[in-house]
Design a protein around this motif. Structure first.
Motif, PDB file in Angstrom:
ATOM      1  N   GLU A 168     -41.511 163.066  17.058  1.00 14.00           N
ATOM      2  CA  GLU A 168     -42.379 162.477  18.138  1.00 14.00           C
ATOM      3  C   GLU A 168     -43.600 162.094  17.629  1.00 14.00           C
ATOM      4  O   GLU A 168     -44.122 160.981  17.813  1.00 14.00           O
ATOM      5  CB  GLU A 168     -42.669 163.831  19.183  1.00 14.00           C
ATOM      6  CG  GLU A 168     -41.572 163.872  20.049  1.00 14.00           C
ATOM      7  CD  GLU A 168     -41.802 165.227  20.881  1.00 14.00           C
ATOM      8  OE1 GLU A 168     -42.710 166.022  20.634  1.00 14.00           O
ATOM      9  OE2 GLU A 168     -40.824 165.444  21.790  1.00 14.00           O
ATOM     10  N   LEU A 173     -42.813 158.546  16.071  1.00 18.70           N
ATOM     11  CA  LEU A 173     -42.741 157.447  17.051  1.00 18.70           C
ATOM     12  C   LEU A 173     -44.259 157.289  17.324  1.00 18.70           C
ATOM     13  O   LEU A 173     -44.487 156.075  17.678  1.00 18.70           O
ATOM     14  CB  LEU A 173     -41.815 158.241  18.125  1.00 18.70           C
ATOM     15  CG  LEU A 173     -40.355 158.298  17.772  1.00 18.70           C
ATOM     16  CD1 LEU A 173     -39.651 159.031  19.105  1.00 18.70           C
ATOM     17  CD2 LEU A 173     -39.705 157.090  17.341  1.00 18.70           C
ATOM     18  N   ASP A 217     -45.754 153.410  16.992  1.00 17.88           N
ATOM     19  CA  ASP A 217     -46.349 152.874  18.393  1.00 17.88           C
ATOM     20  C   ASP A 217     -47.711 151.929  17.879  1.00 17.88           C
ATOM     21  O   ASP A 217     -47.959 150.829  18.349  1.00 17.88           O
ATOM     22  CB  ASP A 217     -46.762 153.850  19.620  1.00 17.88           C
ATOM     23  CG  ASP A 217     -45.759 154.199  20.081  1.00 17.88           C
ATOM     24  OD1 ASP A 217     -44.637 153.512  20.287  1.00 17.88           O
ATOM     25  OD2 ASP A 217     -45.565 155.319  20.911  1.00 17.88           O
ATOM     26  N   MET A 235     -32.258 160.786  18.001  1.00 17.29           N
ATOM     27  CA  MET A 235     -33.241 160.611  18.737  1.00 17.29           C
ATOM     28  C   MET A 235     -34.295 159.681  18.215  1.00 17.29           C
ATOM     29  O   MET A 235     -34.927 158.876  18.924  1.00 17.29           O
ATOM     30  CB  MET A 235     -34.021 162.061  18.974  1.00 17.29           C
ATOM     31  CG  MET A 235     -35.216 162.007  19.908  1.00 17.29           C
ATOM     32  SD  MET A 235     -35.847 163.799  19.891  1.00 17.29           S
ATOM     33  CE  MET A 235     -37.644 163.310  20.056  1.00 17.29           C
ATOM     34  N   ASP A 240     -32.583 155.924  18.267  1.00 15.13           N
ATOM     35  CA  ASP A 240     -32.707 155.267  19.715  1.00 15.13           C
ATOM     36  C   ASP A 240     -34.158 154.925  19.776  1.00 15.13           C
ATOM     37  O   ASP A 240     -34.285 153.815  20.472  1.00 15.13           O
ATOM     38  CB  ASP A 240     -32.417 156.397  20.815  1.00 15.13           C
ATOM     39  CG  ASP A 240     -30.558 156.566  20.651  1.00 15.13           C
ATOM     40  OD1 ASP A 240     -30.184 155.721  19.824  1.00 15.13           O
ATOM     41  OD2 ASP A 240     -30.412 157.487  21.174  1.00 15.13           O
ATOM     42  N   SER A 241     -35.177 155.834  19.583  1.00 17.43           N
ATOM     43  CA  SER A 241     -36.488 155.367  19.857  1.00 17.43           C
ATOM     44  C   SER A 241     -37.074 154.471  19.168  1.00 17.43           C
ATOM     45  O   SER A 241     -37.920 153.472  19.703  1.00 17.43           O
ATOM     46  CB  SER A 241     -37.173 156.826  19.940  1.00 17.43           C
ATOM     47  OG  SER A 241     -36.900 157.817  20.716  1.00 17.43           O
ATOM     48  N   GLN A 243     -36.283 151.327  20.424  1.00 22.98           N
ATOM     49  CA  GLN A 243     -36.990 150.840  21.863  1.00 22.98           C
ATOM     50  C   GLN A 243     -38.348 150.283  21.448  1.00 22.98           C
ATOM     51  O   GLN A 243     -38.934 149.424  22.217  1.00 22.98           O
ATOM     52  CB  GLN A 243     -37.253 151.881  22.776  1.00 22.98           C
ATOM     53  CG  GLN A 243     -35.781 152.559  23.356  1.00 22.98           C
ATOM     54  CD  GLN A 243     -36.142 153.924  23.721  1.00 22.98           C
ATOM     55  OE1 GLN A 243     -37.155 154.491  23.932  1.00 22.98           O
ATOM     56  NE2 GLN A 243     -35.067 154.447  24.132  1.00 22.98           N
ATOM     57  N   ARG A 244     -38.872 150.581  20.280  1.00 23.07           N
ATOM     58  CA  ARG A 244     -40.418 150.105  19.900  1.00 23.07           C
ATOM     59  C   ARG A 244     -40.468 148.880  19.070  1.00 23.07           C
ATOM     60  O   ARG A 244     -41.576 148.351  19.074  1.00 23.07           O
ATOM     61  CB  ARG A 244     -41.175 151.152  19.036  1.00 23.07           C
ATOM     62  CG  ARG A 244     -41.159 152.510  20.172  1.00 23.07           C
ATOM     63  CD  ARG A 244     -41.555 153.520  19.283  1.00 23.07           C
ATOM     64  NE  ARG A 244     -42.106 154.515  20.166  1.00 23.07           N
ATOM     65  CZ  ARG A 244     -41.530 155.428  21.116  1.00 23.07           C
ATOM     66  NH1 ARG A 244     -40.184 155.342  21.382  1.00 23.07           N
ATOM     67  NH2 ARG A 244     -41.913 156.332  21.782  1.00 23.07           N
TER      68      ARG A 244
END
Length: 379
Positions: free
Chosen positions: A41, A44, A48, A79, A82-83, A86-87
């Motif tokens: 987390e 990620l 961001d 996880m 995949d994340s 998305q970014r």
């Protein structure tokens, strides 16, 4: 104006089961379980922030290094990947590499990594001699290394690499070449074959072992180079050999002065902008500080006077010819700013020049440090 080079992403996983005495990478000995979900987390959230620097630029390669990334479960890797997708704008054909230690490459887990999108694995073998592995603090044996390589072959990955060292403590020429023959027998598409160097701030740095003498080191290297060439491997960088078509795209981008985002503990990044800026980023090294949300340790502009050295420090590791135009495109500087240094390098026989390219010579490879010193900025 700068021409924006290709863009990569580096992800750092900082934990190891134990710290090797030669290692100066940002790795931390595991105490208890890895806080996997929590760390992913944070990665990620770090991404961001960094992703805003590159907008919709396409990411061509991803490299997950460490530490020991293969300590992450397949579920955590899924996880994460995949994340990440998305970014960022990830090229559908992206090379996605993950480092793994032979002792942590289990068949079930690795097919899980493959499902998450990992298509290239770099296996830290280092040696096939049991005594040498013990000296190096490795926690796997020769059989595990061979099993990991066979597993990588069976998984039909896009590619895999074996990391192998030479010039190990008390290593003889025959031991060094035996390691290399055993690696070649496993037929990896890529072999990183590099000489052990004693780094400060390591266990070996404070208590240096006895290394082979220069003559032995040279014999291992020159005979090993012949073995690799005869087996169909092409040297394309100081310590990197590949079968045709299997060069590591991620490392090529580093060495060609490409851009890369770096997320995770101690990760480094380099980003170019159309307006001529080049920035470097360094993330917080220690997991504790990083996981308190303090991701950025330092961010700074690469000044014009530092760019020639940074460019050539990377580019001259590669044995391929350098397009002269790329120096100006990727540094924003006219060729005239390095003309005197280039002329001196040519006069000393370090490089040759054509209308469109520069090429490092065999002599230049042997005197790489002297060649690079020509491009150091004024203090």
């Amino acid at each position: 104006m700068l021409k924006l080079p290709p863009l990569s992403l580096y992800i750092h996983i900082p934990w190891c089961v134990q710290k090797c005495p030669y290692c100066d990478f940002n790795s931390h000995t595991l105490k208890g379980e890895i806080p996997q979900r929590e760390y992913v987390e944070h990665l990620l959230q770090d991404l961001d922030t960094d992703a805003e620097l590159v907008g919709d630029r396409v990411v061509k390669t991803i490299f997950i290094g460490g530490g020991t990334p293969s300590l992450l479960s397949a579920e955590s890797m899924q996880m994460l990947m995949d994340s990440v997708r998305q970014r960022i704008n990830l090229d559908p054909q992206a090379e996605i590499t993950m480092e793994a230690n032979p002792g942590t490459v289990e068949a079930d887990r690795f097919s899980g990594y493959q499902k998450a999108g990992i298509n290239r694995i770099s296996i830290g073998v280092q040696s096939f001699g049991n005594d040498k592995l013990i000296t190096l603090g490795r926690i796997h044996g020769p059989d595990e290394a061979k099993r990991a390589a066979k597993l990588a072959t069976e998984l039909n990955l896009r590619s895999f690499n074996l990391d192998l060292m030479h010039g190990l403590p008390s290593q003889t020429q025959s031991e060094g070449l035996s390691d290399l023959r055993q690696a070649i027998e496993l037929s990896p598409p890529h072999l990183s074959w590099y000489q052990l160097t004693i780094e400060p701030n390591t266990q070996f740095g404070s208590r240096p072992p006895t290394l082979p003498d220069d003559d032995t080191l040279w014999e291992i290297y020159s005979e090993g180079h012949k073995l690799l060439t005869a087996a169909g491997y092409q040297q394309y960088e100081t310590s990197a050999y590949a079968k045709p078509g299997y060069q590591c795209e991620h490392n090529l981008n580093y060495w060609r002065f490409g851009d890369y985002l770096g997320i995770g503990c101690g990760a480094h990044g380099k980003i170019s902008f159309n307006d001529g800026r080049i920035i470097r980023t360094i993330k917080t090294k220690h997991p504790r500080g990083y996981m308190e949300g303090r991701y950025m340790q330092q961010s700074y502009n690469v000044e014009a006077q530092d760019r020639p050295f940074e460019y050539f420090m990377n580019r001259l590791r590669l044995l391929e010819a350098m397009p002269r135009a790329e120096f100006s495109e990727f540094t924003g500087l006219a060729e005239s700013t390095v003309r005197a240094q280039i002329d001196e390098a040519i006069a000393k026989g370090y490089i040759t020049q054509t209308e469109t390219e520069w090429q490092i010579t065999e002599h230049g490879k042997l005197f790489l440090n002297s060649l690079l010193e020509l491009f150091l900025g004024e203090e």
